[in-house]
Enzyme design. Structure first.
Site: not given
Length: 408
Positions: A225, A241, A263, A312, A352
């Site tokens: 970040r 996201f 989101d 993300d 991720c």
């Protein structure tokens, strides 16, 4: 093995032997045969080769596909309280060293990477949030949690509570029940609100460790970040996201012209908005929308509203069987983002999922860039924060891929 041992003994296949010698800590059920002793789930067993050579000692559980999770390859270890206290101390000393001023908000235990299989412990100021996915650890958590609190206090750190987020389906595969709640240790509180404020990259965030995703906050992107925020000054940023807003807030605080945080979860956006207000950030707005639909809509309009897009997403795959679908999902959002960005614009993108390997992710990005008729100028390639250490002999610990590009 030359020395007499008190534990049951499993003999493993040649394939498992090779894996253990290379340092991987798991033995699957089809790879092992009990050759002596009586075993109980959650107990400890020795692993030997077909020729009887000692290979390691670990927790056993025939409820799980992973029959044995290796704890040690030292035949002299005794696996008493002192053993687990040492493991905890080593993990905390590592974080104290590598995290510095961020020690108050970091992952303290990262499962196999810290020799405590299936255990995650995140620290949010004076609250520890734990998740236990291994029966053997679950049976010994009293000594582990007590040691965590004692050792941290010995380091001068203030700890008021341990909260368990054992509300995950994976526990059932270990024969464990799902639940969440404060862990009752002497001297700790069990009456807290479930919210705690943390400071990350100079910004304040409320962590809802009772109801938030996973343990309540994603610590692994902390420094990514910061890296993304370094590019944000004067730019119009689309943060996709956003969850509770950490990428968006970092970009806004770094001087972005404006940040749109998106989101699909209304609850997460409400939390993100409160975090923005807590930090007195005015150059940010929030949009409740499906990111796939939004990117499609913007692409159809040939929008040039944004010159920095952050992607993300959650893990699109958690198994080999869904790799192809995940690949398509990652490519779709990256392709659309690349088409939306002007020449000279910036893209932050990540995965991720351990099952989306770095080579697959890079291949996907190259294909997306080709289809979008753009070139990618790589600024940085990054991974998870150093409180989530990667063991080279355990590929599962290497899961986060993060790239910063300029579109040229």
């Amino acid at each position: 093995m030359k020395t007499q041992r008190e534990f049951p003994v499993f003999s493993v296949t040649e394939k498992a032997e090779r894996s253990l010698k290379l340092g991987h800590p798991w033995v699957y059920g089809e790879e092992a045969t009990l050759v002596s002793g009586h075993c109980e789930n959650g107990g400890i067993a020795d692993i030997v080769s077909r020729k009887g050579r000692y290979l390691g000692t670990g927790f056993i559980n025939d409820h799980s596909k992973i029959l044995v999770r290796i704890l040690s390859k030292n035949p002299n270890d005794t696996f008493d309280s002192a053993f687990f206290e040492r493991r905890v101390r080593y993990a905390l000393e590592y974080r104290k060293t590598v995290m510095g001023e961020d020690f108050s908000c970091c992952r303290l235990i990262f499962g196999e990477a810290d020799g405590l299989p299936g255990l995650t412990v995140d620290r949010f100021s004076d609250v520890l949030v734990a998740q236990v996915l291994c029966l053997g650890i679950d049976q010994r958590k009293d000594v582990i949690f007590s040691s965590l609190v004692k050792t941290l206090r010995g380091m001068g750190e203030e700890i008021h509570a341990v909260y368990e987020r054992n509300d995950v389906a994976l526990r059932e595969k270990e024969g464990l029940v799902q639940y969440k709640g404060f862990y009752p240790l002497e001297g700790l509180r069990t009456d807290l609100s479930g919210h705690v404020e943390i400071c990350e990259n100079g910004l304040y965030f409320d962590v809802d460790y009772m109801e938030g995703q996973k343990t309540g906050y994603f610590l692994d992107q902390k420094y990514n970040r910061r890296a993304a925020a370094a590019l944000a000054k004067g730019r119009n940023v689309l943060d996709c996201f956003t969850h509770t807003g950490p990428f968006a807030l970092c970009a806004a605080a770094a001087g972005a012209n404006h940040v749109t945080a998106v989101d699909v979860s209304k609850t997460a956006l409400e939390e993100a908005q409160r975090n923005a207000q807590r930090n007195s950030l005015q150059n940010i707005s929030f949009l409740c929308a499906d990111v796939f639909d939004l990117l499609t809509e913007l692409a159809e309009k040939k929008s040039r509203e944004y010159d920095f897009i952050i992607l993300d997403p959650p893990a699109f795959t958690k198994s080999r069987s869904t790799e192809k679908n995940a690949y398509r999902g990652y490519k779709e959002i990256n392709l659309k983002a690349m088409k939306l960005l002007p020449r000279g614009g910036y893209l932050a993108t990540c995965s991720c999922s351990h099952f989306m390997s770095d080579s697959m992710f890079r291949k996907m990005l190259a294909e997306a860039a080709s289809d979008a008729a753009v070139s990618l100028r790589q600024i940085e390639a990054r991974q998870q924060a150093k409180d989530h250490p990667i063991l080279w002999n355990v590929p599962e610990t290497d899961y986060l891929k993060f790239y910063l590009f300029q579109i040229v």
